[in-house]
Design an enzyme around this catalytic site. Structure first.
Site, PDB file in Angstrom:
ATOM      1  N   ASP A 190       2.977  -9.445   4.000  1.00  0.00           N
ATOM      2  CA  ASP A 190       2.451 -10.200   5.137  1.00  0.00           C
ATOM      3  C   ASP A 190       0.947 -10.412   5.080  1.00  0.00           C
ATOM      4  O   ASP A 190       0.387 -11.085   5.947  1.00  0.00           O
ATOM      5  CB  ASP A 190       2.786  -9.477   6.456  1.00  0.00           C
ATOM      6  N   ASP A 233       5.938  -4.500   0.788  1.00  0.00           N
ATOM      7  CA  ASP A 233       4.695  -3.898   1.259  1.00  0.00           C
ATOM      8  C   ASP A 233       5.061  -2.952   2.396  1.00  0.00           C
ATOM      9  O   ASP A 233       6.151  -3.050   2.974  1.00  0.00           O
ATOM     10  CB  ASP A 233       3.749  -5.010   1.733  1.00  0.00           C
ATOM     11  N   ASP A 272      -1.194  -9.657  -0.475  1.00  0.00           N
ATOM     12  CA  ASP A 272       0.140  -9.846  -1.053  1.00  0.00           C
ATOM     13  C   ASP A 272       0.319 -11.227  -1.671  1.00  0.00           C
ATOM     14  O   ASP A 272       1.300 -11.462  -2.385  1.00  0.00           O
ATOM     15  CB  ASP A 272       1.223  -9.660   0.027  1.00  0.00           C
TER      16      ASP A 272
END
Length: 764
Positions: A652, A453, A656
């Site tokens: 995080d 990410d 996700d």
């Protein structure tokens, strides 16, 4: 009645003054004791003598009430008290070590049994080996003397082994104790019959004027097994050193500020959420919380691995057990007890150490059949030598059968993988990496593709001021001052970044007389009597502002990954302010290390494509996916897996979590959300991607270590059993003594543990 309730009582555990509460009192020996909390009450209920001045040195250590015990080799075995594993016979251990616990009681017991009986074993062995030479053909009643000396060794020192052997048979779970108990019982029982009724044996069993006895073999096997268990238990205790070192980081007390401003020192267990605590220079931060007052540098290296102290000011988060190195702080406690980061780290390490590696299934399957095969081999050895061997054939058969039973104990096989996992998880924890289970350790080494990410993983995850650009006729600092003045009323993270930069430059800000926020496009307000608008092009157009003179500058900033806001006053464009999410300092180095390790790096982010590509270009990432939703990240993981890739996902946020759970290895940033952390297979405490490369290397080292241990255990048994059965006798005329077999069995277990403990010092 009211007076009775208000009367203060002293908690015998912590010493606090408490009121009478029906649910927090216990009657003991005719007295009633009152407690401040259920935790103190449980401690007292478990060991009253420890808090009433009646503790004795002879009392065995008692684990705290509610402690669950488990087997280090079979974590599925759990029970509320100590005992032995019904599968392997190993003594159970507390699932969570404590700093207060004394030395392992089993280790103390085995050490006492070993040292008290070692002289007897030595005397029996000397008599058996050289007695016939020392006393000219043999000492009268030598067999009786050996019986008297060896009986305490076998029946007292070796009693725990017989209990475990009987349990293994009763539970239909043959293990190493089955073989030891059968082997020792055979040697001791045969010798006792030969001593009590020698006439039952043919002349071929006679040695040096008496029927041959093997008391020394039984005694030495017990002594060597005790020694092996002592060494093993001591080594096993080292695997919990990582947890105990983490537990030791927590301070014992905290300095609480009362409502009237006075201060008191209280035990850490008595700190509650919302308490205001003072942390003086040199002290440890007691719990997780937020700084209310003060400024100081905090050393977080013991939890995050970050060597440099981190400056903390009002509003910043602090972590319990970190060290306040300079100034004084007042913090508000937010997470206490089992909810603190330190406690969660300890729980994750303990859970990972108890988990089973997929490679262990092979050892479990082999060990399940191994003992039964060994018993059959021992029986075949007895019959083969007895029927077809040279005289005294049955004596040779008996000795070799006992040697087979002893040397084939599968202890080394069972310890091969658990010891490696325990050592590796402890090592990882000291480097800021928390593996959720053993399977994650094994899987990490196979990863060839890493999906990351952007926000909070590659970048800091919070906006920071980038730059200000003034339109013709205005100064940069004037643009920033006006923008920050109107943004003081906004709660948006971008506004916070602008205001923080203005204060950093010590610009004088004016309080807006009016303020309104237009969701998604910007803010408006009156500053010093003038109408000000700050936002995107949509806000500028709604205000009738011509923003195109700065369109080129704004586009350049967007291409670099920044968010751009135009500033207008009284209908005129003053300039623009850019805010960006800066890339973490460690990210370029981390990505370089991952590429060197052969990993393909893919970025998948919910941010716009332009911003995503800007950050990816800066970091050298070629495979970029922007504006992806949580289901898109999940689909990306599945697509790569179908292509045969072994995928790790690092993120995080809550968005996700699905991809983290689906990936072969999900990697959560410790700075992220609890949902992400709970969905992942490993957590990077500091959120530093460099730890991914370290965890992959540790995975490679751990699996190699497990293979070494399993290989050694298999080779040891493959070679040891034929030797014990007498395979070399036709060539050397020598047989393997059961005593040597016992020594080899003990040393094999110790060598496996020693090899596993090398991981504690592995370089990553």
């Amino acid at each position: 009645m009211t007076a009775a309730v208000d009367k203060p009582f002293t908690d015998p555990v912590c010493g606090m003054k408490v009121a009478d509460k029906p649910d927090r009192r216990i009657e003991h020996d005719g007295n009633v004791y009152h407690f401040c909390s259920v935790k103190c009450m449980d401690k007292f209920r478990a060991t009253p003598s420890a808090y009433l001045g009646k503790k004795t040195d002879s009392a065995p250590p008692v684990a705290p009430a509610g402690t669950i015990y488990t087997c280090p080799m079979h974590p599925e075995i759990q029970q509320p008290g100590p005992g032995n594993c019904p599968i392997c016979g190993m003594s159970l251990e507390p699932m969570m070590p404590t700093l207060e616990e004394d030395e392992n009681p089993e280790l103390s017991d085995f050490r006492r049994r070993f040292w008290w009986t070692l002289p007897l074993t030595a005397i029996v062995t000397v008599l058996a080996m050289v007695g016939h030479r020392m006393f000219g053909g043999g000492l009268a009643y030598q067999s009786w003397i050996e019986l008297a000396l060896s009986t305490p060794v076998v029946l007292w020192a070796g009693w725990p082994f017989f209990v475990r052997g009987a349990q293994s048979i009763r539970n239909r779970s043959p293990n190493m104790w089955t073989l030891i108990s059968i082997g020792v019982s055979a040697a001791y029982g045969y010798s006792m019959v030969a001593t009590l009724a020698p006439g039952l044996f043919p002349a071929m069993f006679e040695m040096h004027g008496r029927i041959g006895v093997y008391y020394e073999a039984a005694a030495v096997i017990i002594s060597l097994t005790l020694l092996g268990q002592i060494l093993e238990l001591r080594a096993r205790s080292q695997t919990s050193a990582a947890i105990k070192s983490l537990l030791g980081l927590a301070p014992k007390t905290a300095r609480r500020i009362r409502a009237d401003g006075s201060e008191e020192d209280v035990e850490l267990s008595h700190v509650h959420v919302g308490d205001h605590l003072r942390v003086r220079p040199g002290e440890k931060v007691p719990v997780d919380g937020t700084v209310l007052e003060g400024e100081s540098a905090i050393d977080e290296s013991m939890l995050t691995g970050e060597p440099l102290p981190v400056t903390k000011r009002a509003g910043d988060k602090v972590i319990g057990a970190t060290i306040n190195s300079s100034g004084s702080l007042i913090i508000e406690s937010e997470r206490v007890g089992s909810q603190t980061m330190l406690s969660q780290i300890v729980q994750m390490v303990a859970s990972a150490q108890r988990s089973r590696a997929p490679m262990q299934r092979l050892a479990d399957v082999v060990a399940g059949y191994f003992v039964s095969v060994v018993v059959l081999v021992a029986l075949a050895t007895l019959l083969g030598w007895g029927l077809f061997g040279p005289d005294p054939s049955w004596v040779y058969g008996f000795v070799n059968a006992v040697a087979v039973l002893i040397i084939a104990c599968p202890c080394a096989l069972g310890l091969a993988t658990p010891m490696s996992i325990m050592a590796a998880t402890g090592r990882a924890a000291t480097q800021g990496v928390l593996f959720r289970d053993a399977a994650a350790i094994e899987a990490m080494r196979k990863v060839d593709t890493l999906i990351v990410d952007k926000t909070g993983t590659l970048t800091e995850g919070k906006p920071a001021f980038d730059r200000v650009a003034a339109a013709a006729g205005y100064q940069d600092e004037e643009v920033l001052r006006i923008a920050a003045s109107v943004d003081q009323g906004s709660e948006h993270p971008l506004a916070h970044a602008i205001v923080a930069e203005a204060r950093k430059r010590e610009l004088k800000l004016d309080k807006p007389e009016t303020f309104e926020s237009s969701s998604g496009i910007g803010v408006r307000g009156t500053v010093q009597g003038q109408w000000v608008a700050l936002g995107n092009t949509a806000l500028m157009e709604s205000e009738g502002i011509d923003w195109k003179p700065m369109q080129h500058t704004a586009e350049e900033l967007r291409q670099a990954g920044a968010s751009v806001m135009y500033l207008a006053r009284e209908g005129r464009l003053m300039g623009l302010v850019a805010v960006s999410d800066p890339v973490k300092e460690s990210t370029p180095e981390a990505l370089a290390a991952l590429r060197d390790a052969g990993l393909r790096v893919v970025m998948a982010t919910g941010d716009g494509v332009t911003t995503a590509r800007a950050v990816a270009t800066r970091l050298g990432i070629e495979d970029v996916h922007g504006e992806v939703k949580p289901q898109d990240k999940l689909a990306l993981v599945e697509r790569l897996q179908k292509d045969g890739r072994v995928v790790a996902m690092a993120g995080d946020g809550i968005n996700d979590a699905p991809a983290l759970a689906k990936a072969d290895v999900g990697i959560a940033m410790g700075t992220g959300t609890d949902v992400a952390i709970n969905s992942a297979h490993l957590t990077l405490i500091k959120g530093d991607l460099r730890a991914i490369a370290r965890s992959r290397l540790l995975s490679l080292q751990t699996v190699r270590n497990m293979r070494q241990n399993l290989g050694f255990a298999f080779i040891y048994n493959a070679m040891g059993i034929p030797l014990a059965a007498g395979a070399l006798y036709p060539f050397t005329s020598q047989l393997l003594s059961p005593m040597i077999a016992a020594l080899a069995m003990s040393l094999s277990s110790v060598s496996v543990i020693a090899n596993a403990l090398r991981l504690r010092g592995a370089r990553t």
